[in-house]
Design a protein around this motif. Structure first.
Motif, PDB file in Angstrom:
ATOM      1  N   UNK A 136      24.284   3.277 -39.297  1.00 42.40           N
ATOM      2  CA  UNK A 136      24.238   4.147 -40.466  1.00 42.40           C
ATOM      3  C   UNK A 136      24.497   5.596 -40.073  1.00 42.40           C
ATOM      4  N   UNK A 137      24.047   5.999 -38.891  1.00 42.28           N
ATOM      5  CA  UNK A 137      24.291   7.368 -38.424  1.00 42.28           C
ATOM      6  C   UNK A 137      25.755   7.538 -38.034  1.00 42.28           C
ATOM      7  N   UNK A 138      26.315   6.534 -37.364  1.00 46.10           N
ATOM      8  CA  UNK A 138      27.740   6.572 -37.028  1.00 46.10           C
ATOM      9  C   UNK A 138      28.567   6.704 -38.300  1.00 46.10           C
ATOM     10  N   UNK A 139      28.234   5.933 -39.314  1.00 48.11           N
ATOM     11  CA  UNK A 139      28.948   6.014 -40.580  1.00 48.11           C
ATOM     12  C   UNK A 139      28.816   7.372 -41.239  1.00 48.11           C
ATOM     13  N   UNK A 140      27.643   7.980 -41.120  1.00 49.97           N
ATOM     14  CA  UNK A 140      27.429   9.309 -41.685  1.00 49.97           C
ATOM     15  C   UNK A 140      28.361  10.321 -41.034  1.00 49.97           C
ATOM     16  N   UNK A 141      28.466  10.266 -39.708  1.00 49.94           N
ATOM     17  CA  UNK A 141      29.373  11.182 -39.012  1.00 49.94           C
ATOM     18  C   UNK A 141      30.828  10.923 -39.414  1.00 49.94           C
ATOM     19  N   UNK A 142      31.208   9.652 -39.537  1.00 52.36           N
ATOM     20  CA  UNK A 142      32.591   9.331 -39.881  1.00 52.36           C
ATOM     21  C   UNK A 142      32.953   9.850 -41.269  1.00 52.36           C
ATOM     22  N   UNK A 143      32.011   9.837 -42.196  1.00 53.57           N
ATOM     23  CA  UNK A 143      32.264  10.377 -43.534  1.00 53.57           C
ATOM     24  C   UNK A 143      32.570  11.858 -43.495  1.00 53.57           C
ATOM     25  N   UNK A 144      32.136  12.536 -42.434  1.00 55.63           N
ATOM     26  CA  UNK A 144      32.343  13.979 -42.302  1.00 55.63           C
ATOM     27  C   UNK A 144      33.519  14.316 -41.403  1.00 55.63           C
ATOM     28  N   UNK A 145      34.349  13.321 -41.104  1.00 59.58           N
ATOM     29  CA  UNK A 145      35.564  13.591 -40.350  1.00 59.58           C
ATOM     30  C   UNK A 145      35.465  13.391 -38.858  1.00 59.58           C
ATOM     31  N   UNK A 146      34.337  12.894 -38.374  1.00 59.70           N
ATOM     32  CA  UNK A 146      34.210  12.593 -36.950  1.00 59.70           C
ATOM     33  C   UNK A 146      34.916  11.277 -36.643  1.00 59.70           C
ATOM     34  N   UNK A 147      35.397  11.140 -35.422  1.00 64.71           N
ATOM     35  CA  UNK A 147      36.019   9.908 -34.959  1.00 64.71           C
ATOM     36  C   UNK A 147      35.089   9.227 -33.965  1.00 64.71           C
ATOM     37  N   UNK A 148      34.868   7.938 -34.164  1.00 64.58           N
ATOM     38  CA  UNK A 148      34.048   7.147 -33.245  1.00 64.58           C
ATOM     39  C   UNK A 148      34.945   6.671 -32.106  1.00 64.58           C
ATOM     40  N   UNK A 149      34.704   7.178 -30.892  1.00 65.04           N
ATOM     41  CA  UNK A 149      35.512   6.797 -29.738  1.00 65.04           C
ATOM     42  C   UNK A 149      35.019   5.525 -29.079  1.00 65.04           C
ATOM     43  N   UNK A 150      33.992   4.923 -29.645  1.00 64.10           N
ATOM     44  CA  UNK A 150      33.509   3.652 -29.112  1.00 64.10           C
ATOM     45  C   UNK A 150      32.208   3.797 -28.360  1.00 64.10           C
ATOM     46  N   UNK A 151      31.737   2.675 -27.860  1.00 66.25           N
ATOM     47  CA  UNK A 151      30.462   2.626 -27.146  1.00 66.25           C
ATOM     48  C   UNK A 151      30.661   3.038 -25.697  1.00 66.25           C
ATOM     49  N   UNK A 152      29.790   3.903 -25.212  1.00 64.26           N
ATOM     50  CA  UNK A 152      29.860   4.320 -23.820  1.00 64.26           C
ATOM     51  C   UNK A 152      29.555   3.127 -22.914  1.00 64.26           C
ATOM     52  N   UNK A 153      30.412   2.861 -21.928  1.00 62.96           N
ATOM     53  CA  UNK A 153      30.158   1.724 -21.036  1.00 62.96           C
ATOM     54  C   UNK A 153      28.999   2.001 -20.083  1.00 62.96           C
ATOM     55  N   UNK A 154      28.093   1.058 -19.961  1.00 60.87           N
ATOM     56  CA  UNK A 154      26.940   1.155 -19.071  1.00 60.87           C
ATOM     57  C   UNK A 154      27.082   0.183 -17.914  1.00 60.87           C
TER      58      UNK A 154
END
Length: 365
Positions: A136-154
């Motif tokens: 839900x937080x990722x979606x909130x950022x995306x609504x504001x023009x942010x791009x999700x670059x994916x999950x950081x590899x651990x």
């Protein structure tokens, strides 16, 4: 930075403002912090924190970090903070901000407060980044023009396999998709004591693997004290040319992020060839409270790992030093997150396994 506009509701409704916080808001921010984070916060402590952060600002020394608030009738209902940084673009450096600390008073979390205060932050920051876990937080950022670059590899290196296999509950730490029979067999092995024996065998095999694939020449010496600022800068200049994008990790950033003689939660690892610094790592001590899912397992983390990609043996030596420090911290495992191809090729050579991840890197430019 563009001028921050104030947004107010129509007449007859509660006065609302969404804006950048200033010193005139210290008392209201302190009240908000008392309700959400620190019951001892005061207007004076907020002021001191704001000024001290400005004094050590790694991007623009002396400039205050922009923080944004949602005010209703003078009361802060929502807050988001930022951390100023510099980023390397492959061609040069530019200022940017980490967006962090988004918080809304519990009684207002189902409304628009969080979205509006984050929207104000995004509107007034040129280049900004964030880390988020919840969809839900990722979606909130995306609504504001942010791009999700994916999950950081651990990646995880098991330092004490017998203890880890005896305590770890696979289904609770991201391995729930394994076949049910395998999860049941692992639980049975823990109950009858076979897991510890299996861990000893796994540890022996890992050491043999590292001896064959993850070694480094004796000409590389490992130290555990911070290098001089000029040495940090020289290492960063040698490293950045092979990077298409990164945080600027020079002495200004490293000395700010990991100040000496404070909590002792971080330890530097320095790899030298002669007098020259060829690589460094910073290791974070396992958190005292631990993760309840890990049943007492202590996990240290590699917070920084810097080496020129054309010197992979120096990178391996930095990892080896980080593992030594993690053991001294009492860690059962060491976590390292990296996505650079040079790093990804080295981690398996030191016995690191890819682990489930859930932290998304989000960016807006």
């Amino acid at each position: 930075m563009p001028k921050v506009e104030k947004t107010e509701m129509r007449a007859g409704q509660p006065a609302v403002q969404v804006l950048r916080a200033g010193e005139e808001h210290d008392a209201a921010v302190a009240e908000f912090i008392r309700a959400t984070w620190d019951p001892h916060a005061t207007a004076e402590s907020v002021r001191r924190s704001r000024l001290s952060a400005a004094a050590v600002n790694p991007a623009s020394p002396g400039e205050e970090s922009p923080n944004f608030i949602f005010l209703q009738d003078g009361k802060v209902l929502g807050y988001v903070g930022t951390i100023p940084i510099r980023v390397w673009t492959g061609n040069g450096e530019r200022p940017a901000h980490w967006v962090k600390g988004l918080m809304v008073l519990p009684e207002f979390r189902n409304g628009p407060v969080g979205f509006l205060v984050l929207k104000e932050a995004a509107r007034n920051l040129d280049c900004s980044m964030a880390l988020a876990v919840l969809p839900v937080v990722v979606g909130l950022f995306e609504r504001l023009g942010f791009s999700d670059l994916g999950i950081l590899p651990n990646f995880v290196r098991v330092l004490r396999p017998a203890r880890l296999l005896h305590r770890l509950r696979l289904a609770e730490v991201g391995f729930s998709r394994l076949p049910p029979w395998l999860l049941q067999a692992a639980a049975l092995a823990q109950r009858v004591g076979l897991a510890s024996g299996a861990g000893l065998c796994a540890g022996a095999m890992t050491r043999l693997w590292i001896a064959a694939r993850g070694g480094f020449p004796r000409s590389l010496a490992i130290e555990t004290s911070p290098p001089e600022s000029a040495e940090m800068d020289a290492l960063w200049l040698r490293t950045r040319g092979a990077l298409s994008g990164s945080l600027v990790r020079d002495s200004r950033y490293l000395n700010w992020r990991y100040p000496p003689h404070e909590s002792g939660d971080y330890r530097f690892v320095v790899v030298r060839e002669g007098r020259d610094v060829m690589a460094l790592a910073v290791v974070r001590r396992p958190r005292a409270e631990g993760d309840p899912r890990l049943h007492g397992i202590a996990v240290a983390a590699v917070s920084e790992w810097i080496f020129p990609p054309d010197r992979p043996r120096a990178g391996l030596a930095a990892l080896a030093g980080a593992e030594q420090v993690a053991r001294a911290f009492g860690a059962d495992a060491l976590l390292c997150s990296s996505g650079h191809p040079a790093a990804l090729s080295l981690l398996p050579r030191r016995g690191y396994w890819k682990a489930p991840g859930n932290v998304h890197l989000i960016i807006r430019d």
